[in-house]
Design an enzyme around this catalytic site. Structure first.
Site, mmCIF file in Angstrom:
data_model
loop_
_atom_site.group_PDB
_atom_site.id
_atom_site.type_symbol
_atom_site.label_atom_id
_atom_site.label_comp_id
_atom_site.label_asym_id
_atom_site.label_seq_id
_atom_site.Cartn_x
_atom_site.Cartn_y
_atom_site.Cartn_z
ATOM 1 C CG ASP A 112 68.252 41.822 45.578
ATOM 2 O OD1 ASP A 112 67.371 41.083 45.112
ATOM 3 O OD2 ASP A 112 68.182 42.326 46.718
ATOM 4 C CD GLU A 114 63.166 40.735 40.642
ATOM 5 O OE1 GLU A 114 63.316 41.945 40.931
ATOM 6 O OE2 GLU A 114 63.846 39.836 41.136
ATOM 7 C CG ASP A 145 62.576 39.670 49.908
ATOM 8 O OD1 ASP A 145 63.776 39.344 49.834
ATOM 9 O OD2 ASP A 145 62.166 40.825 49.716
#
Ligand SMILES: *[C@@H]1O[C@H](CO)[C@@H](O)[C@H](O)[C@H]1NC(C)=O
Ligand SMILES: *[C@@H]1O[C@H](CO)[C@@H](O)[C@H](O)[C@H]1NC(C)=O
Ligand SMILES: *[C@@H]1O[C@H](CO)[C@@H](O)[C@H](O)[C@H]1NC(C)=O
Ligand SMILES: *[C@@H]1O[C@H](CO)[C@@H](O)[C@H](O)[C@H]1NC(C)=O
Ligand SMILES: *[C@@H]1O[C@H](CO)[C@@H](O)[C@H](O)[C@H]1NC(C)=O
Length: 935
Positions: free
Chosen positions: A462, A465, A583
């Site tokens: 997770d 980025e 999300d």
């Protein structure tokens, strides 16, 4: 300038059509004289030489026509490299002729290297010395490359119909420039026919649906921006689009990849598209595609990597949340699913199991190892799996082994010679540099250590980025708690970095929809990776390199097929991992958006994808959660996940949701053999598991923008309810007969129009198309259990037809093996066929490598044939060519079909469902069965 001499500037090809040349010549003269438009920032380049390259391509040299200062100085000399790499793929690569520029690393995304910039003879007089137009195509190639020399532009045409797919020429009246090539600003455009339908360019949440919408912004730069944000650069970078054209019913589709990892704005105007890129090179790959959109994805994934094979259980249902506080709470979730009789294959922990949010640790109080191990023993004994989260940020903590070993191996990204300090959940962190081979070894070792601690079955990566809760250059503040409360507020002491042209480039892409600084809440763009690579260039590759390192670790530690779920993706990520859309919000709008994003990822070569079912936050309503599991049960990756701050939203929490879940997931688990076969097809051909409807009906223009329904494979259509309080759904049906999978006697005769279907709370409409053979099993509470049940075949003919053909396929293997392929002794592939002809129904199979299926003892116990005109009699069955004499256990039954809409002008043909039950056909052997149709 260092052009050297020696090669000819003459075109190696015979002149093409002279008349065309003549016209073009005139156009050239007039256009070079009148390029005055002030909105254009360049007069482009001129092509001064072009010749054949040793490896079969073409090399050209471009000289700048006129300097401009906007966005920095121009690069004076460019090298053009063109190559037909395959029959269907054309590459056009343009870079600085004098200096090496950043490109997506060839070890990360393996592909052919263009020749080194062989500096080239300068041609006196330049323009006009070489042919104004030349075309290049290779034998068998469907794509033709052509160029104009001054100002330089190129076009790509389709040989078979002469259509122009890409044309970078800028006319006076065009709102875009000729080629611009500066160190930090590259611009190139293509004209497009107005009626071309484009798809792709992500990751982004598209409020207008899957079809690209003129003048919506398409900015590509990886960022921790949630899926809630519309038209914004989100977690992944996929600078690729598919272009679908329908000229008088003749459909073709092609693909265009601009392989570049730098940030970019893509401006789509409906009749043109402009790339504005802040670095790297132009590395275009054109995929000729063909009549079927599947051909585009096939050719694309042939280059960027075929989608990863999934273990069977990954296609089961997954339950996760942030906030399963301890082992007992996690265990209770598993038990509650069992009690509610809702299928569940995988239980997940977010970061709750960690000690103070540090990767690869266990919280000694809430997740004591012995307790976790005994829970996992139970999970594994039921054939279920367990996955946990990790983030790339490694907590800065001198007593933390993962950190200490990372420091010792010098694995972190640097700023001014020191590890770059950021903050994520553990507080202060450093980011591993996965471009560094030492980091990959360290990461592999950490995964190995953790797996010795906890027998995880896959890994969730997770925040890659990567996400940083701070920006700029930061320091730890003594005596300030960090993380603070809330944990996502920056608790370091930071100053913005604006000192270099990497931190503050001349052209600002629309980061986060507000032209935010490139280093905003991520790594500073002037930070450096291995070998001095700038974060500025490699930023959008972070998640991709993280994924590859994780995949490598799993592959090297165990001879088992890995399962990795990643948030950030790049071109080629699907070769290694699954993706969820990040999300999202528990709203009806987000329910709808999930379909477009899922379909886009199929086109991006990441077919194992889904959204958080019932929404990540805030609390969904009971009704929404009902509708979400009805849709989510048909996402390729089906997982319910929620935020820490949301109340429980497991599917058993509401009785009504539990009922919808049993219904929808019950059907998913019956369809697992079909889904797994789609996974295999994805792996060998790139075919998306979930596809836009136009993939199977490419000439059905009404479906081009359809974003509220989708197909699983080629012929199962899902038409979910996406509106509050709705009890009916308007669904578009391409022409032909569609059978409701939940009650196969309910049919829709599609006439290419919308039909209104009943959809009360517990009903999800799923239809199978005519001419299909669907392999199904009986379902179960885990995929392991479902996989042991007998098979049935659903054969669909057009309703009431007197002639028909149907086909289907089935792939089976030992899903723990790393590779998914035939020929290893642990897999079987079956083609199913059926015909209806002169009142005779025939159904048969053709088996490749039946041994594995025979060993497993799988049988077909029922064949259901839909659309017939009459019941059956005189059943004859062959197995491996030998007639089966005793068919006494087999029996026919028949029911009438009910059409939602009657066949126009032919209301008498109603059709029947005929079932043959009590069969025991070994799946691993060829069978053939036939019967005569009675009345
Ligand atoms: C679309 O294609 C199908 C099958 O290829 C063909 O039967 C049908 O006539 C076509 N429809 C149109 C409108 O061209
Ligand atoms: C686990 O957490 C729950 C919810 O906070 C709590 O009620 C329970 O006592 C905890 N169990 C253990 C063993 O810590
Ligand atoms: C380092 O980790 C240990 C163990 O979790 C913890 O007790 C300690 O507070 C951490 N130190 C810092 C500076 O965060
Ligand atoms: C740093 O940059 C951000 C946005 O990029 C801005 O909001 C903030 O005010 C800046 N901080 C300082 C101290 O200039
Ligand atoms: C930048 O993106 C935001 C969010 O989509 C959009 O509202 C805005 O118009 C964009 N700005 C430009 C100049 O395109």
């Amino acid at each position: 300038m260092m052009f050297f001499s020696g090669s000819s500037s003459k075109s190696p090809w015979p002149p093409t059509i002279l008349l065309f040349l003549f016209i073009l010549n005139i156009a050239l003269v007039s256009s070079t004289k009148t390029t005055t438009s002030t909105s254009k920032i360049s007069q482009g380049y001129s092509l001064i030489s072009i010749e054949e390259a040793p490896n079969g391509g073409l090399i050209g040299h471009l000289h700048l026509n006129k300097k401009t200062n906007i966005y920095g100085p121009d690069i004076p000399h460019l090298q053009l490299f063109v190559k037909h790499e395959t029959e269907d793929r054309l590459r056009v690569h343009i870079t600085d002729a004098e200096k090496q520029r950043w490109e997506v690393p060839y070890d990360l995304l393996p592909r052919e290297k263009p020749p080194k910039s062989a500096l080239h003879k300068s041609v006196a007089g330049e323009t006009g010395e070489i042919p104004f137009l030349s075309e290049k195509s290779s034998a068998g190639s469907e794509l033709v490359f052509s160029y104009k020399s001054n100002p330089f532009s190129f076009a790509v045409k389709r040989k078979s119909n002469g259509e122009t797919l890409f044309d970078s020429t800028s006319e006076n009246s065009d709102p875009f420039s000729n080629l611009v090539f500066k160190d930090q600003y590259i611009e190139i455009s293509t004209k497009l026919p107005k009626d071309a339908s484009l798809y792709g360019l992500g990751e982004n949440t598209q409020p207008h649906g899957i079809k690209l919408h003129p003048n919506d912004p398409y900015t590509i730069y990886t960022a921790d921006q949630s899926a809630i944000n519309l038209n914004m650069d989100l977690y992944g970078s996929h600078p690729v689009y598919m272009d679908l054209r329908n000229v008088g019913g003749q459909v073709t589709s092609h693909g265009v990849l601009l392989l570049n990892s730098n940030g970019m704005d893509v401006i789509y105007r409906g009749n043109s598209l402009t790339y504005k890129i802040i670095g790297g090179v132009l590395d275009f790959y054109f995929f000729a595609g063909g009549a079927s959109p599947l051909s585009v994805v096939d050719q694309y994934t042939q280059l960027v990597g075929r989608p990863a094979p999934m273990p069977y259980w990954a296609l089961g249902f997954h339950q996760c949340r942030w906030g399963y506080k301890n082992v007992s709470v996690t265990e209770a979730v598993v038990e509650n699913y069992r009690k509610a009789k809702i299928p569940l294959d995988v239980i997940w922990n977010d970061d709750d199991h960690m000690d103070a949010a540090k990767d690869f640790t266990l919280d000694p109080v809430n997740f004591p190892r012995p307790k976790l191990l005994s829970f996992l023993e139970k999970v594994h004994s039921r054939g279920m799996k367990y996955i946990v989260l990790t983030d790339p940020g490694i907590g800065v903590n001198e007593s933390y082994g993962v950190f200490k070993r990372g420091m010792a191996d010098d694995v972190f990204i640097k700023y001014e010679g020191e590890p770059f300090l950021a903050q994520v959940w553990p507080g202060p962190v450093y980011f591993p540099d996965f471009l560094n081979p030492k980091t990959v070894s360290w990461w592999t070792d950490e995964i190995r250590r953790f797996r010795e601690l906890v027998p995880i079955d896959g890994l969730w990566i997770d925040m890659n980025e990567p996400s940083n809760f701070c920006s700029g250059k930061c320091k730890i503040v003594k005596n300030r708690p960090c993380p603070g409360d809330p944990g996502w507020e920056c608790c370091l002491d930071c100053t913005n970095i604006t000192t270099t042209r990497w931190d503050d480039p001349p052209y600002k892409i629309n980061v986060s929809g507000v032209h935010a600084a490139l280093g905003f809440k991520t790594i500073a763009t002037s930070a450096t990776h291995y070998n001095g690579v700038l974060e500025y260039d490699a930023h959008s590759l972070y998640g991709f390199s993280h994924t590859i390192a994780t995949h490598k670790a799993f592959m090297s530690l165990e001879e088992k097929r890995p399962f990795i779920l990643t948030r950030s993706t790049f071109v080629g990520s699907g070769h290694y991992a699954a993706h969820w859309t990040g999300d999202n919000k528990g709203t009806w709008e987000n329910l709808k958006y999930s379909i477009s994003t899922m379909l886009n990822f199929g086109i991006f070569g990441v077919p194992m994808v889904g959204s958080d079912i019932c929404g990540f936050y805030p609390a969904p309503t009971e009704e929404l959660c009902n509708r979400w599991i009805e849709l989510g049960a048909f996402y390729p990756f089906s997982r319910d996940h929620a935020n820490f701050y949301s109340p429980s939203q497991e599917l058993y929490v509401w009785d009504s949701v539990a009922k919808s879940a049993r219904n929808a997931l019950g059907m998913r688990y019956k369809l697992l053999p079909y889904l797994y076969t789609l996974n295999y097809e994805a792996h060998i051909s790139g075919a998306p598991i979930a596809r836009p409807v136009f993939f199977s009906f490419p000439n059905f223009t009404e479906s081009y923008g359809l974003s509220t329904q989708f197909l699983l494979g080629s012929s199962v259509m899902v038409s979910p309810v996406l509106r509050k309080k709705a009890t009916k759904v308007k669904a578009l049906f391409p022409p032909g007969t569609w059978y409701n999978l939940f009650d196969m006697t309910q049919t829709v005769i599609g006439r290419g129009q919308y039909a209104t279907l009943d959809a009360p709370l517990h009903v999800i409409n799923v239809h199978v198309y005519q001419n299909t053979i669907l392999p199904m099993q009986q379902g179960g509470l885990t995929s392991k259990e479902a996989r042991t049940t007998p098979f049935s075949l659903v054969v669909t003919f057009p309703s009431g037809a007197s002639k028909g053909d149907a086909r289907g396929k089935l792939y089976l293997d030992d899903d723990e093996l790393p590779e998914m392929k035939l020929g290893n002794g642990y897999s079987t592939y079956i083609d199913f066929y059926a015909t209806l002809n002169e009142k005779t129904v025939k159904v048969w199979s053709d088996v490749q490598e039946g041994k594995y299926a025979l060993q497993k003892g799988w049988t077909i116990e029922k064949v259901t044939v839909l659309g017939l005109d009459g019941i059956g009699e005189s059943l004859a069955v062959d197995i491996d060519g030998m007639p089966v004499s005793d068919m006494s256990s087999a029996e026919f039954s028949a029911s009438d079909l009910y059409h939602l809409e009657k066949l126009e002008g032919d209301t008498k043909k109603k059709g029947m469902m005929v079932e043959v039950k009590g069969l025991e056909l070994p799946l691993g052997k060829k069978f053939s069965m036939s019967w005569k149709m009675g009345i």
